[in-house]
Design an enzyme around this catalytic site. Structure first.
Site, PDB file in Angstrom:
ATOM      1  N   CYS A  99      42.922  -5.138  20.596  1.00 48.64           N
ATOM      2  CA  CYS A  99      43.689  -4.128  21.332  1.00 48.64           C
ATOM      3  C   CYS A  99      43.960  -4.472  22.797  1.00 48.64           C
ATOM      4  CB  CYS A  99      42.981  -2.775  21.200  1.00 48.64           C
ATOM      5  SG  CYS A  99      44.074  -1.349  21.508  1.00 48.64           S
ATOM      6  N   GLU A 136      41.848  -1.778  14.606  1.00 47.86           N
ATOM      7  CA  GLU A 136      40.648  -1.657  15.433  1.00 47.86           C
ATOM      8  C   GLU A 136      39.844  -0.433  14.986  1.00 47.86           C
ATOM      9  OE1 GLU A 136      39.600  -1.212  20.220  1.00 47.86           O
ATOM     10  OE2 GLU A 136      41.536  -0.543  19.456  1.00 47.86           O
ATOM     11  N   LYS A 193      35.028  -7.345  21.626  1.00 49.11           N
ATOM     12  CA  LYS A 193      36.163  -7.030  22.494  1.00 49.11           C
ATOM     13  C   LYS A 193      35.808  -7.351  23.943  1.00 49.11           C
ATOM     14  CE  LYS A 193      39.369  -3.180  23.421  1.00 49.11           C
ATOM     15  NZ  LYS A 193      39.628  -1.757  23.108  1.00 49.11           N
TER      16      LYS A 193
END
Length: 263
Positions: free
Chosen positions: A146, A47, A112
């Site tokens: 993540c 990431e 994300k």
């Protein structure tokens, strides 16, 4: 036209990151990719691989500039799909954007979805509103970022949008390493898929420590490869035939709950 491959080779690239230094990080990753021991089909980076997990949105790039162009160059050079996220300025809004870049220069992206409020990510970036599933060399791949790992509904292998491989790119701190390894195993088992989790090592500009623990898991949640707290480029090989055979012999996904996600 893409070649359908029964065995897919995936490079997990676990690295320390130079804090908020795009030039140094891209140069470092270029050297690491040059050192891969064999040709691969997919390259997975952490990431925010070009800066570290920063809330400094002045570093966010418009699409198709430095980092995007670098990813295109690496994809072409290695004839592989390159996957990683970085901060993007899209019309004045900022996203932690994951790109999947093909050797021909085409790319797909998703943002994300779950922003890490404990790090104030939600105060600086805009959450994504759609999930991405891409097909690459006969495999369906779902890449996520993540904190998305903690949300099984968003990660679910839906019958309407099935996948074979679930990828997570991360900057996941060492203090929550147990959650990282446990949740990755759970996602593999419940979704009957291969799972790849690529994390960073080292210490970031905010003092957070990372110990890597990047991993490749099979559809049983068993490790195909596990990395420790060091820089490493690990190539793993996964079998489509073995995945299909397991799903046919134990078709638990056929009994999964049917639902829709409203963003």
């Amino acid at each position: 036209m893409q070649e359908n491959k029964e065995i897919l080779s995936i490079a997990l690239v676990q690295s320390d990151l130079h804090w908020e230094n795009v030039t140094a990080n891209l140069a470092s990753f270029e050297e690491k990719l040059a050192a891969l021991p064999e040709p691969v089909d997919v390259i997975v980076l952490p990431e925010m691989f070009n800066t570290g997990f920063t809330m400094n949105t002045t570093l966010a790039e418009p699409m198709n500039l430095t980092t995007t162009r670098w990813m295109k160059q690496m994809a072409k050079q290695h004839n592989a799909l390159v996957v990683g996220s970085f901060a993007v300025n899209d019309g004045g809004r900022f996203f932690n954007r994951l790109l999947c870049v093909s050797p021909d220069g085409t790319h797909a992206h998703s943002d994300k979805r779950h922003l890490f409020r404990m790090g104030e990510e939600n105060n600086h970036y805009t959450a994504g509103s759609s999930r991405l599933t891409i097909e690459w060399r006969g495999w369906k791949i779902c890449p996520l970022v993540c904190y998305d790992l903690r949300f099984p509904v968003w990660s679910r292998n839906l019958q309407s949008e099935p996948y074979d491989i679930l990828l997570y790119v991360a900057n996941w701190p060492a203090r929550r390493a147990h959650a990282w390894s446990t949740l990755l195993q759970a996602r593999a088992i419940e979704n009957q898929c291969y799972v790849m989790g690529v994390n960073r090592i080292g210490t970031d500009g905010g003092g957070l420590e990372y110990r890597g623990d990047s991993v490749a898991l099979d559809y049983l949640g068993e490790p195909v490869a596990m990395l420790t707290n060091q820089e490493a480029e690990k190539v793993v090989h996964v079998s489509k035939a073995e995945l299909i055979a397991y799903r046919q012999n134990f078709p638990a996904l056929s009994d999964a709950d049917d639902f829709e996600i409203h963003c």
